[in-house]
Scaffold this active site. Structure first.
Site, PDB file in Angstrom:
ATOM      1  N   CYS A   1       6.492  -0.516   6.333  1.00 41.52           N
ATOM      2  CA  CYS A   1       6.031   0.704   5.678  1.00 41.52           C
ATOM      3  C   CYS A   1       7.122   1.180   4.737  1.00 41.52           C
ATOM      4  CB  CYS A   1       5.758   1.764   6.741  1.00 41.52           C
ATOM      5  SG  CYS A   1       5.191   3.332   6.082  1.00 41.52           S
ATOM      6  N   LEU A   2       6.743   1.599   3.526  1.00 38.05           N
ATOM      7  CA  LEU A   2       7.760   2.036   2.557  1.00 38.05           C
ATOM      8  C   LEU A   2       8.506   3.287   3.040  1.00 38.05           C
ATOM      9  CD1 LEU A   2       6.009   1.384  -0.876  1.00 38.05           C
ATOM     10  CD2 LEU A   2       7.706  -0.018   0.327  1.00 38.05           C
TER      11      LEU A   2
ATOM     12  N   GLY B   1       0.838  -1.195   0.000  1.00 43.06           N
ATOM     13  CA  GLY B   1       0.000   0.000   0.000  1.00 43.06           C
ATOM     14  C   GLY B   1       0.868   1.239   0.000  1.00 43.06           C
TER      15      GLY B   1
ATOM     16  N   HIS C   1      -3.770   1.080   7.952  1.00 42.39           N
ATOM     17  CA  HIS C   1      -2.403   1.618   7.950  1.00 42.39           C
ATOM     18  C   HIS C   1      -2.302   2.818   6.997  1.00 42.39           C
ATOM     19  CE1 HIS C   1       2.176   0.882   7.707  1.00 42.39           C
ATOM     20  NE2 HIS C   1       1.930   1.765   6.755  1.00 42.39           N
ATOM     21  N   GLU C   2      -2.878   2.675   5.798  1.00 46.50           N
ATOM     22  CA  GLU C   2      -2.772   3.754   4.803  1.00 46.50           C
ATOM     23  C   GLU C   2      -3.626   4.961   5.184  1.00 46.50           C
ATOM     24  OE1 GLU C   2      -0.380   3.551   2.880  1.00 46.50           O
ATOM     25  OE2 GLU C   2      -0.042   1.419   3.116  1.00 46.50           O
TER      26      GLU C   2
ATOM     27  N   GLN D   1       3.216   9.812   1.121  1.00 42.50           N
ATOM     28  CA  GLN D   1       4.499   9.094   1.040  1.00 42.50           C
ATOM     29  C   GLN D   1       5.263   9.385  -0.244  1.00 42.50           C
ATOM     30  OE1 GLN D   1       2.566   5.154   2.217  1.00 42.50           O
ATOM     31  NE2 GLN D   1       4.621   4.957   3.076  1.00 42.50           N
TER      32      GLN D   1
ATOM     33  N   HIS E   1      -1.893   7.202   7.518  1.00 45.25           N
ATOM     34  CA  HIS E   1      -0.941   8.122   6.876  1.00 45.25           C
ATOM     35  C   HIS E   1      -1.617   9.444   6.510  1.00 45.25           C
ATOM     36  CE1 HIS E   1       2.833   6.002   6.343  1.00 45.25           C
ATOM     37  NE2 HIS E   1       2.245   4.949   5.811  1.00 45.25           N
TER      38      HIS E   1
END
Ligand code: NI
Length: 174
Positions: free
Chosen positions: A96-97, A46, A138-139, A51, A142
């Site tokens: 996480c990226l 995701g 999670h997304e 991000q 953000h």
């Protein structure tokens, strides 16, 4: 399509709240495709717009990509909002990226219902459980300036944040 550069912790943008998307046009649809391509290239499940440095409430997901990263079920959620959480919780080891190489168990509601606008401007509702429910939560976090480390113990969080600061310093050296 184009690869976008990732915003990494401790970049302060990761703590900012993203703004609602008001116009969904061709350029924005292209941006969502670029986000997906960037996510696949980094083997992520995701990615939220913040991000890649865009403070808009949009995210992409694909929890079903195969081992070569070929898109199986790409999803694009604009202005998503969770309208129902289950009482039941579950744990996943999240990464996480924006925190490369860092993984920790996070406990979240096991099932959710989310309302969002799709890339054609249609309002949709989605019920999710398992890994998909975790990824969506999670997304969406953000978009509110919250990252997975905000859900773990202070001790573990400080350890991850220290590592990220060290990586940043190393990357800055000529
Ligand atoms: Ni993330």
């Amino acid at each position: 399509m184009a690869l976008l550069s990732l915003v990494l912790s401790p970049d302060p943008r990761l703590k900012q709240k993203s703004q609602p998307v008001e116009h969904i046009d061709e350029a924005f649809r292209r941006f969502l495709d670029d986000m997906l391509e960037t996510m696949y290239a980094s083997n992520g499940l995701g990615l939220a717009a913040v991000q890649v440095g865009v403070l808009k409430r949009a995210l992409v997901l694909d929890i079903e990509q195969d081992e070569r990263g070929v898109p199986v079920n790409p999803m694009k959620l604009i202005n998503p909002r969770i309208v129902r959480f289950s009482e039941e919780k579950c744990d996943y080891k999240e990464g996480c990226l924006s925190f490369p190489g860092q993984f920790e168990d996070v406990t979240r509601p096991a099932e959710i219902e989310v309302e969002y606008t799709d890339e054609n401007g249609e309002l949709r509702t989605l019920k999710a459980d398992g890994l998909l429910a975790t990824c969506i939560q999670h997304e969406i976090d953000h978009l509110d300036g919250v990252t997975f480390v905000d859900h773990i113990s202070r001790l573990k969080r400080d350890m991850i944040l220290r590592k990220m600061k060290k990586e940043q310093k190393l990357a800055e050296k000529p």
